[in-house]
Write a protein that holds these residues in place. Structure first.
Motif: not given
Length: 174
Positions: A85-86, A137-141, A157-159
């Motif tokens: 998130a950060l 993993a999705v957010l990071t990639i 995407l976050f939501v």
């Protein structure tokens, strides 16, 4: 004396792996704060690898414990909640100001809720909601696509990931 030490180390092997997970999650946070985003991504992915194996080691050597379960959740909220998130807040959401912060915090809070719900649920071979490890993993990639994706995409995407983590759909464990 050496035998006792070796036995204690074996008994805590899974917890040592979990400590590695949280350590790399913490390192990812520090890398993000230093604008070393590629390192942050690497550290989160290493944390995911360690997370994959701490449970396997615990089950294989019959080391499962309530302490290990709680430690794993605390590691997961750092490595797959706060760190991604950060990272992606810094990369894609800072221009949104307070709204960007709210969306990032919503993701983190949803991940914490997901982990707490998992910890009190009976083991039945299924996950309820998207596991935080997968969401992280999705957010990071997605970092690798950030030069081509709109910041609005990341807001959405976050939501979506937050909603999937707290939803009630079942997913078979693999």
């Amino acid at each position: 004396m050496v035998d006792v030490t070796v036995k204690k180390m074996k008994a805590n092997l899974a917890n040592f792996i979990t400590i590695g997970n949280i350590s790399f999650g913490g390192a990812a946070l520090m890398a993000t704060m230093n604008e070393s985003y590629n390192n942050a991504v690497l550290f989160i992915l290493i944390a995911a690898l360690l997370d994959r194996y701490d449970g396997k080691v615990a089950r294989k050597y019959n080391l499962e414990s309530e302490l290990g379960k709680q430690l794993d959740s605390m590691s997961d909220i750092i490595s797959f909640g706060v760190a991604p998130a950060l990272l992606m807040y810094q990369v894609a959401l800072t221009d949104f100001g307070s709204i960007g912060m709210v969306v990032a915090v919503l993701y983190i809070a949803s991940g914490a809720f997901r982990l707490a719900r998992f910890n009190i649920a009976e083991a039945n071979g299924f996950f309820t909601g998207l596991p935080i490890t997968a969401a992280g993993a999705v957010l990071t990639i997605s970092y690798f696509f950030s030069p081509w994706l709109s910041p609005v995409f990341y807001m959405i995407l976050f939501v979506i990931l937050a909603v999937l983590m707290i939803s009630n759909f079942s997913l078979k464990k693999v």
